[in-house]
Design a protein around this motif. Structure first.
Motif, PDB file in Angstrom:
ATOM      1  N   ARG A  12       0.823  -1.210   0.000  1.00 29.29           N
ATOM      2  CA  ARG A  12       0.000   0.000   0.000  1.00 29.29           C
ATOM      3  C   ARG A  12       0.859   1.263   0.000  1.00 29.29           C
ATOM      4  O   ARG A  12       0.331   2.363  -0.119  1.00 29.29           O
ATOM      5  CB  ARG A  12      -0.940  -0.015   1.205  1.00 29.29           C
ATOM      6  N   LEU A  13       2.154   1.113   0.154  1.00 21.00           N
ATOM      7  CA  LEU A  13       3.120   2.208   0.224  1.00 21.00           C
ATOM      8  C   LEU A  13       2.786   3.143   1.380  1.00 21.00           C
ATOM      9  O   LEU A  13       3.081   2.823   2.512  1.00 21.00           O
ATOM     10  CB  LEU A  13       3.245   2.928  -1.126  1.00 21.00           C
ATOM     11  N   ILE A  14       2.166   4.301   1.143  1.00 17.98           N
ATOM     12  CA  ILE A  14       1.826   5.204   2.248  1.00 17.98           C
ATOM     13  C   ILE A  14       0.339   5.081   2.531  1.00 17.98           C
ATOM     14  O   ILE A  14      -0.489   5.257   1.639  1.00 17.98           O
ATOM     15  CB  ILE A  14       2.165   6.673   1.906  1.00 17.98           C
ATOM     16  N   HIS A  15       0.013   4.767   3.761  1.00 14.49           N
ATOM     17  CA  HIS A  15      -1.383   4.606   4.203  1.00 14.49           C
ATOM     18  C   HIS A  15      -1.401   4.910   5.696  1.00 14.49           C
ATOM     19  O   HIS A  15      -0.391   5.357   6.252  1.00 14.49           O
ATOM     20  CB  HIS A  15      -1.880   3.190   3.903  1.00 14.49           C
ATOM     21  N   GLY A  16      -2.492   4.673   6.363  1.00 14.26           N
ATOM     22  CA  GLY A  16      -2.653   5.036   7.764  1.00 14.26           C
ATOM     23  C   GLY A  16      -1.562   4.535   8.684  1.00 14.26           C
ATOM     24  O   GLY A  16      -1.014   5.302   9.485  1.00 14.26           O
ATOM     25  N   GLN A  17      -1.224   3.248   8.610  1.00 16.26           N
ATOM     26  CA  GLN A  17      -0.203   2.698   9.508  1.00 16.26           C
ATOM     27  C   GLN A  17       1.143   3.375   9.287  1.00 16.26           C
ATOM     28  O   GLN A  17       1.842   3.719  10.239  1.00 16.26           O
ATOM     29  CB  GLN A  17      -0.048   1.189   9.303  1.00 16.26           C
ATOM     30  N   VAL A  18       1.516   3.544   8.041  1.00 16.68           N
ATOM     31  CA  VAL A  18       2.810   4.161   7.730  1.00 16.68           C
ATOM     32  C   VAL A  18       2.774   5.644   8.100  1.00 16.68           C
ATOM     33  O   VAL A  18       3.666   6.155   8.771  1.00 16.68           O
ATOM     34  CB  VAL A  18       3.175   3.971   6.235  1.00 16.68           C
ATOM     35  N   ALA A  20       0.757   7.426  10.067  1.00 12.18           N
ATOM     36  CA  ALA A  20       0.507   7.805  11.467  1.00 12.18           C
ATOM     37  C   ALA A  20       1.446   7.088  12.432  1.00 12.18           C
ATOM     38  O   ALA A  20       2.231   7.727  13.133  1.00 12.18           O
ATOM     39  CB  ALA A  20      -0.949   7.518  11.833  1.00 12.18           C
ATOM     40  N   TYR A  21       1.358   5.777  12.495  1.00 11.61           N
ATOM     41  CA  TYR A  21       2.097   5.032  13.507  1.00 11.61           C
ATOM     42  C   TYR A  21       3.604   5.002  13.278  1.00 11.61           C
ATOM     43  O   TYR A  21       4.379   5.335  14.165  1.00 11.61           O
ATOM     44  CB  TYR A  21       1.583   3.595  13.617  1.00 11.61           C
ATOM     45  N   TRP A  22       4.027   4.547  12.111  1.00 13.78           N
ATOM     46  CA  TRP A  22       5.456   4.363  11.872  1.00 13.78           C
ATOM     47  C   TRP A  22       6.221   5.675  11.845  1.00 13.78           C
ATOM     48  O   TRP A  22       7.269   5.793  12.470  1.00 13.78           O
ATOM     49  CB  TRP A  22       5.697   3.568  10.587  1.00 13.78           C
ATOM     50  N   THR A  23       5.720   6.672  11.110  1.00 12.36           N
ATOM     51  CA  THR A  23       6.474   7.927  11.019  1.00 12.36           C
ATOM     52  C   THR A  23       6.609   8.594  12.388  1.00 12.36           C
ATOM     53  O   THR A  23       7.677   9.109  12.721  1.00 12.36           O
ATOM     54  CB  THR A  23       5.845   8.917  10.012  1.00 12.36           C
ATOM     55  N   ASN A  24       5.552   8.560  13.192  1.00 12.77           N
ATOM     56  CA  ASN A  24       5.624   9.162  14.528  1.00 12.77           C
ATOM     57  C   ASN A  24       6.536   8.360  15.447  1.00 12.77           C
ATOM     58  O   ASN A  24       7.366   8.921  16.156  1.00 12.77           O
ATOM     59  CB  ASN A  24       4.233   9.275  15.146  1.00 12.77           C
ATOM     60  N   MET A  50      -0.597  13.256  -0.955  1.00 14.98           N
ATOM     61  CA  MET A  50      -1.754  13.532  -0.097  1.00 14.98           C
ATOM     62  C   MET A  50      -1.743  12.662   1.152  1.00 14.98           C
ATOM     63  O   MET A  50      -2.177  13.085   2.223  1.00 14.98           O
ATOM     64  CB  MET A  50      -3.054  13.344  -0.877  1.00 14.98           C
ATOM     65  N   ALA A  51      -1.235  11.421   1.039  1.00 16.52           N
ATOM     66  CA  ALA A  51      -1.208  10.489   2.167  1.00 16.52           C
ATOM     67  C   ALA A  51      -0.053  10.750   3.129  1.00 16.52           C
ATOM     68  O   ALA A  51      -0.095  10.331   4.282  1.00 16.52           O
ATOM     69  CB  ALA A  51      -1.131   9.051   1.646  1.00 16.52           C
ATOM     70  N   CYS A  52       0.955  11.452   2.659  1.00 14.57           N
ATOM     71  CA  CYS A  52       2.139  11.718   3.477  1.00 14.57           C
ATOM     72  C   CYS A  52       1.842  12.816   4.494  1.00 14.57           C
ATOM     73  O   CYS A  52       1.275  13.851   4.143  1.00 14.57           O
ATOM     74  CB  CYS A  52       3.292  12.144   2.562  1.00 14.57           C
ATOM     75  N   PRO A  53       2.235  12.616   5.753  1.00 22.46           N
ATOM     76  CA  PRO A  53       2.023  13.673   6.759  1.00 22.46           C
ATOM     77  C   PRO A  53       2.710  14.971   6.336  1.00 22.46           C
ATOM     78  O   PRO A  53       3.810  14.941   5.779  1.00 22.46           O
ATOM     79  CB  PRO A  53       2.678  13.098   8.021  1.00 22.46           C
ATOM     80  N   GLN A 145       6.189  -7.210  11.236  1.00 22.43           N
ATOM     81  CA  GLN A 145       5.632  -6.319  12.252  1.00 22.43           C
ATOM     82  C   GLN A 145       4.639  -5.379  11.563  1.00 22.43           C
ATOM     83  O   GLN A 145       5.007  -4.615  10.687  1.00 22.43           O
ATOM     84  CB  GLN A 145       6.762  -5.521  12.920  1.00 22.43           C
ATOM     85  N   MET A 146       3.383  -5.441  11.963  1.00 24.54           N
ATOM     86  CA  MET A 146       2.357  -4.609  11.338  1.00 24.54           C
ATOM     87  C   MET A 146       2.433  -3.159  11.817  1.00 24.54           C
ATOM     88  O   MET A 146       2.437  -2.239  11.020  1.00 24.54           O
ATOM     89  CB  MET A 146       0.952  -5.161  11.613  1.00 24.54           C
ATOM     90  N   VAL A 147       2.465  -2.973  13.128  1.00 25.21           N
ATOM     91  CA  VAL A 147       2.568  -1.642  13.730  1.00 25.21           C
ATOM     92  C   VAL A 147       3.680  -1.681  14.774  1.00 25.21           C
ATOM     93  O   VAL A 147       4.034  -2.760  15.260  1.00 25.21           O
ATOM     94  CB  VAL A 147       1.222  -1.172  14.364  1.00 25.21           C
ATOM     95  N   PRO A 148       4.235  -0.529  15.129  1.00 25.74           N
ATOM     96  CA  PRO A 148       5.370  -0.517  16.067  1.00 25.74           C
ATOM     97  C   PRO A 148       5.088  -1.196  17.409  1.00 25.74           C
ATOM     98  O   PRO A 148       6.011  -1.730  18.021  1.00 25.74           O
ATOM     99  CB  PRO A 148       5.653   0.971  16.265  1.00 25.74           C
TER     100      PRO A 148
END
Length: 162
Positions: A12-18, A20-24, A50-53, A145-148
């Protein structure tokens, strides 16, 4: 040397998990999408932007350009770079061309004809398994690992159980 804080396979490249969770969690300053198709597709590039913070810089690069930038010691100076790739084929090319990547987090790989579920939303084909094993033999480590907050799993051990 570019400060790579994580490399993630995620279709999915950039999406909610990437975004929000990973970048933070990783305190990322730059997301680098390495994908030959996305780097040439204006609509995909617009969607990724658009998906990138808004607090994170974005690079959408072809395999060749990404490897060139990753091997430039002055590129992304002082930045914390999070690399996202669509799949094992791109990863294999990036490694073969000399990108300084040693550790990969395996995220979403969707179910497709001929694939087998290994972990949550990670489904692999025989080609994927071959690539993972060949890259692991070269000293690359893989973690599922799905989320941190998830406990990291040794991905090579997971595919060995298939």
């Amino acid at each position: 040397m570019v400060n790579i804080v994580n490399v993630r396979i995620d279709e999915r490249l950039i999406h909610g998990q990437v975004a929000a969770y990973w970048t933070n969690n990783l305190n990322v300053t730059r997301l680098m999408v390495i994908d030959d198709l996305a780097s040439q597709d204006e609509i995909q590039k617009m969607a990724l932007k658009m998906a990138c913070p808004s607090t994170v810089k974005l690079s959408i690069l072809s395999v060749d350009r990404a490897v060139e930038r990753l091997n430039d010691p002055t590129a992304y100076e002082g930045e914390r770079v999070f690399i996202v790739l669509r799949g094992t084929e791109t990863l294999e090319k990036v490694i073969e061309k000399g990108a300084p990547i040693k550790n990969i987090t395996v995220g979403n790989m969707s179910n497709k004809v001929g694939s087998t579920r290994v972990y949550h939303t990670v489904c692999v084909t025989q080609d994927d398994i071959r690539r993972f094993r060949e890259l692991a033999d070269k000293g690359i480590t893989f973690t599922a690992q799905m989320v941190p907050s998830d406990e990291p799993q040794n991905f090579i051990d997971l595919i060995a159980k298939l």
